[in-house]
Design an enzyme around this catalytic site. Structure first.
Site: not given
Ligand code: GLC
Length: 799
Positions: A405, A408, A483
Site C-alpha cells: 500500500d 504511489e 480508497d
C-alpha cells in the site's frame, strides 16, 4: 487546427524535412534537418514502435513496462518511397511518413486510414529541468471512441475527456477526479469498426486529451522523456488488448484460493478479534478464503515486525487460521520508520538503500509510523534486499500473501502528497529524478515483494496486491482501486473501473466492496457484493472509522444475499479459473465491456454498466436504491436468464425485473458452465462429480474448462487438464463433443449435466456412438443427467 504561428507562440517546436534514412533488420531511422530522428521498429506485423529524439542521437533504451518475453517477429517488412512519403508495409498495415515534416499515418491494407498525425510530434524545451515536454497530436474522425487508461473513475468511453497519469494517493476520490493511483498510458481507439491501440511508454507525468480541447484532435504528452509509443493494430479490440498485454506481460496463475472471497478491515486486532471474525464466517456459512491484517499488526507501524501485545505468537495464529481454511495476508508499506533500534532501518541505512534528495540527504517524509525513509526500489540491489526481508513472514510464520500500500509513493502532510521531484533514483542504472521514477515506484516495490514472496512460498504460488501500478505491474501483482467511498456513485465507478482495468491488461483487480470510507447501508452493501463476486479480485475492505462491514453488520436479508452470491462465486470457481488461464495464456481480458464483446454494434459504444464475465456470462449490476429491475442492453447472441432460464434474444435494450436478492444475470445460449459444489474455502471438499450447466442452443458453441492442482507450478510442466466442449444443438438432438488435453487427473469421476432449455424430451442416449441406458424417471425427477467422465461424443436424442 492550430497554426504554426500559434505553435511558435506557445514555444512548441516541430520536426522538419527528412534528409536521409537508414534501414536495418527491423527498424528504419529517419533523419531530419533539425536533429530530430524518428526510429520506426516493426515488432510484429500488427505492432509498430515509434521513437523520436530531438538531440540527434538516442539515449539508452530502457523500459520497466515491456516484458522481455513478448512475442516478436513478422512475416513481411518492406520500405519504399515516392515523392512525398516513405512507406513501411507489413502483412497487416502500411505506414507512411511525410518527407516534408515527418508526419505519419497508418492504413490498413485496403487503404483505410486507421491513425493519422494532426501536427504529429512536437515539443517544447524545458529550460527548468532540461530535456523536452514531448507532445503528439492525432487527427480524430467523427464517431471515434476511446477506451483504456487503467483506473479512471469516469465513463468507459473516454471521448471528450482530458486525463492525467500521475500515481496519487487519492483518499475518497470522486467521480471524474484525476489523477488516481494507477498509470496505464495505453488506450484503444475505435473508428469505422476498426480498433487500434496506442501505448505511450513514458513514466513521466503524462496527459491524454480525447477530443476535449479540439473536437477533431486527440493528443498525448509527457513532462519529460521521449516521445516513444507503440501502435497496435486490431482490427478487433481483442487483438489490440491481447497484443498490449503480451507486450507488457502476463501474470502467472495465482493460487485458486485467491479467487475466493477475502475479508479485510483497517484493522482486525488483536488475535481474538481475528479469530472471532473468521469463526463467524464459518458459523454463518459464508465462504471465505483470506483474512487481512492491516497496519496495526505491526510494532509501531514498522514493516516486518509484529505487535506482540496484539499478536503474541503470529506463527501459531497463522497456522490455526490455516487449519480453518483461512490464508493470512499482511500489509507492507514502503515507508521505513527512522529508528536506529529498528533492524530493517539500520540495515538499509548501512547499505545506503534509501532514496536521496538531489543535494544528498535522505528523502524524509511522514507516513503511518511518523518520519520515514524510503527504499529506492528502482535499484536492483535494493529490490533483492527487500525480497530477502520476506523470509520470516512467509517461510517461518506462514503468511500467504502480501498487500503493498501507499506506494504511489504517498507522503502525509505535504501539499503534493508525494516525494519532492528532486529526489534521485537509480532507475536500474539510468539515474534520474522523481519526475521520471514517480509513476514506476509502486510497481518496482510490488516487483521486489513478488520476488521475495515467491522465493519463500515456493513451491506454492505467491500472492501480492498493490495499490499503485504502472503498465506491466500485472506481471507481479493483483491490485485494488484504493480508497473509495460507500456510495451508490462509487458502485457505478467500481463497475467501470474493473472493466477498464481488464481491457488495460491488469485484470486481477477489485474494489473495496461496500466502500472504504464511510458506511454503506445494507442495501448498498448487498448490491456491491452482487457485483463484487463478478470481479476477479473479491474483497470487502473498510476503514473501520464508521462501523463494521462484515456481512453480519447488516440484517438477515443482507447476510442471506451475501451468502447466496459468495456461494455462487465458489460454484463458479472452475469458470473463473478458466478465464484467468485464458488471461495468462493469451492476454484475454477477464471482464469484457460490451464494446469489446461486439464493437461492430454501435449501441455498445457508450454502454457502461453491462459486461461479459469470462466469455459467456452477461452481468448487469443494480446501481440504484429501491430498484426492482432495470433497463439493460443485450449484445448479439441469445441469452438465458440465469434465475428463470427464459431465453432473451440479443441486439436490443430491455427492461429486466429483479428481486433484491438477484441482479440481471444471463448465460449465453450454447454455453457449458462448470460448477463446483459450494465450499467454505478452496480445497475444503473433495468431490466426485463436476456439474456442467448446459444451455441448449440450436447451432454450435464452444466452452472450455481449465483445471490443475490449484497451486504450485506443475501446470507449467503439462500437469493441467483442459476440457474443450463443442455443443451442437439440433431440433431433436443435442451433441456434446469433448476433447481432453493435459496430464492432470482431476479427482472427480463423472459429470453431472444440468440441461437447460432443451426443446425436446430425451428418448435415448449415446456415448461414443454406443447406445447407453437412459433412466428417464431419475432424469425427470431432478433434471440432472450423470455421465461417466470418459466420453468423446455424447448424444441426447429426442422423442
Ligand atoms: C490506505 C489504504 C487502505 C488501508 C489504509 C491503512 O488508506 O488504501 O486500504 O486500509 O491505508 O493501512
Amino acid at each position: 487546427m492550430i497554426t504554426n504561428t500559434e505553435l511558435q507562440y506557445r514555444g512548441d517546436l516541430y520536426p522538419s524535412r527528412i534528409v536521409s534514412y537508414k534501414h536495418d533488420v527491423d527498424s528504419v531511422f529517419f533523419y531530419t534537418d533539425n536533429n530530430v530522428i524518428l526510429k520506426v521498429t516493426v515488432i510484429r506485423d500488427s505492432l509498430i514502435r515509434f521513437r523520436f529524439t530531438t538531440k540527434g542521437y538516442f539515449s539508452n533504451d530502457f523500459s520497466y513496462a515491456i516484458d522481455k518475453n513478448h512475442s516478436q517477429g513478422y512475416n513481411f517488412l518492406e520500405v519504399s518511397d515516392n515523392e512525398t512519403y516513405y512507406q513501411i508495409k507489413t502483412s497487416k498495415v502500411q505506414c507512411r511518413i511525410q518527407k516534408l515534416d515527418l508526419r505519419l499515418s497508418v492504413f490498413d491494407l485496403d487503404g483505410n486510414v486507421i491513425l493519422e498525425d494532426e501536427l504529429g510530434f512536437h515539443w517544447e524545451e524545458s529550460y527548468e529541468y532540461g530535456g523536452n515536454i514531448v507532445k503528439m497530436s492525432k487527427a480524430s474522425k467523427e464517431g471515434e471512441c476511446f477506451y483504456g487508461l487503467g483506473d479512471k473513475a469516469t465513463q468507459l468511453n473516454l471521448k471528450g475527456k482530458r486525463l492525467e497519469n500521475f500515481a496519487t494517493d487519492q483518499y475518497a476520490f470522486q467521480k471524474d477526479q484525476e489523477p488516481l493511483y494507477k498509470v496505464v498510458p495505453f488506450y484503444i481507439g475505435l473508428q469505422n469498426k476498426q480498433s487500434y491501440g496506442i501505448f505511450f511508454d513514458n513514466t513521466f507525468r503524462t496527459f491524454f486529451d480525447f477530443c476535449q480541447e479540439r473536437r477533431n484532435v486527440t493528443s498525448f504528452w509527457a513532462e519529460g522523456g521521449e516521445m516513444n509509443y507503440y501502435f497496435i493494430y486490431g482490427p478487433q479490440m481483442q487483438e489490440v488488448v491481447t497484443t498490449y498485454t503480451d507486450l507488457t506481460g502476463k501474470p502467472e496463475l495465482p493460487p485458486l484460493w485467491t479467487l475466493g472471497y477475502h475479508q479485510c478491515k483497517w484493522s482486525y486486532y488483536p488475535e481474538s478479534n481475528v479469530k472471532e471474525i473468521t469463526a463467524k464466517f464459518r458459523e454463518l456459512k459464508i465462504p471465505c478464503d483470506a483474512i487481512y491484517l492491516d497496519i496495526d499488526y505491526m510494532d509501531g507501524f514498522r514493516c516486518f515486525t509484529w505487535n506482540k501485545d496484539y499478536f503474541p505468537d503470529p506463527k501459531r495464529m497463522v497456522a490455526e487460521l490455516a487449519e480453518n481454511g483461512f490464508k493470512t495476508v499482511v500489509i507492507i508499506d514502503p515507508g521505513i520508520k527512522i529508528d536506529k533500534n529498528y533492524a530493517v532501518y539500520k540495515e538499509a541505512l548501512e547499505k545506503d538503500y534509501f532514496c536521496k534528495r538531489a543535494d544528498g540527504p535522505y528523502m524524509k517524509g511522514k507516513v503511518w509510523p511518523g518520519e520515514c525513509n524510503f527504499p529506492d526500489y528502482t535499484n536492483p540491489e535494493v529490490r533483492e534486499w527487500w525480497a530477502g526481508l520476506f523470509k520470516e513472514l512467509i517461510s517461518d510464520i506462514g503468511v500467504k500473501g502480501v498487500w503493498n500500500d501507499m506506494n504511489e509513493p504517498a507522503v502525509m502532510e505535504v501539499p503534493n502528497k508525494t516525494f519532492p521531484m528532486d529526489v534521485r533514483h537509480d532507475y536500474d542504472g539510468n539515474p534520474c529524478s522523481h519526475r521520471k521514477a514517480h509513476n514506476i515506484y509502486g510497481t518496482q516495490m510490488a516487483r521486489a515483494t513478488y520476488h521475495g514472496v515467491k522465493r519463500f512460498a515456493y513451491p506454492k504460488r505467491p500472492f501480492i496486491i498493490t495499490r499503485s501500478a504502472y503498465s506491466g505491474a500485472q506481471r507481479y501483482s493483483s491490485s485494488w482501486t484504493g480508497d473509495n467511498v460507500a456510495s451508490w456513485e462509487h458502485l457505478w465507478i467500481a463497475n467501470i473501473q474493473m472493466q477498464r482495468m481488464s481491457i488495460s491488461g491488469m485484470g486481477f483487480t477489485g474494489s473495496d466492496i461496500g466502500g472504504f470510507a464511510e458506511q454503506p447501508s445494507g442495501e448498498l452493501y448487498a448490491r456491491w457484493i452482487q457485483l463484487g463476486v463478478f470481479h476477479p479480485f473479491c474483497r470487502t475492505h473498510s476503514s473501520g472509522d464508521h462501523g463494521n462491514q462484515e456481512p453480519w453488520a447488516f440484517d438477515e436479508e443482507v447476510i442471506h444475499i451475501t451468502r447466496k452470491f459468495v456461494n455462487l462465486r465458489y460454484q463458479l470457481l472452475p469458470y473463473l479459473y478458466t478465464m484467468f488461464w485464458q488471461y495468462i495464456e493469451e492476454g484475454i481480458p477477464m471482464l469484457k465491456p460490451l464494446v469489446y464483446f461486439d464493437q461492430e454494434d454501435a449501441q455498445t459504444h457508450y454502454r457502461n454498466d453491462e459486461f461479459v464475465f469470462g466469455n459467456q456470462i452477461l452481468v448487469c449490476p443494480i446501481l440504484e436504491p429501491n430498484a426492482l429491475g432495470r433497463r439493460m442492453y443485450f449484445p448479439k447472441g441469445e441469452w438465458y436468464n440465469y434465475w428463470t432460464n427464459t431465453l432473451v434474444p440479443g441486439g436490443k435494450e430491455m427492461w429486466v425485473d429483479t428481486q433484491f436478492d438477484e441482479i440481471p444475470l444471463f448465460v449465453k445460449a450454447g454455453a457449458i458452465i462448470p460448477k463446483y459444489p459450494v465450499q467454505q474455502y478452496v480445497g475444503e471438499l473433495e468431490f466426485d462429480e463436476l456439474t456442467l450447466d448446459v444451455y441448449y442452443k440450436e447451432g454450435k458453441e464452444k466452452s472450455v474448462v481449465y483445471e490443475d492442482a490449484q497451486d504450485g507450478y506443475d501446470y507449467k510442466k503439462g500437469r493441467y487438464s483442459l476440457l474443450s466442449f463443442q455443443l451442437t444443438g439440433k431440433s431433436n438432438k443435442l451433441i456434446i463433443q469433448l476433447h481432453k488435453e493435459g496430464k492432470f487427473e482431476t479427482n472427480y469421476s463423472k459429470y453431472k449435466l444440468n440441461l437447460i432449455g432443451l426443446p425436446f424430451k430425451i428418448k435415448s442416449l449415446k456415448i461414443d456412438s454406443e447406445k447407453v441406458p437412459f433412466d428417464k424417471e431419475a432424469f425427470e425427477a431432478d433434471n440432472y443427467l450423470v455421465v461417466d467422465k470418459e466420453f468423446a461424443v455424447l448424444q441426447l436424442i429426442g422423442e
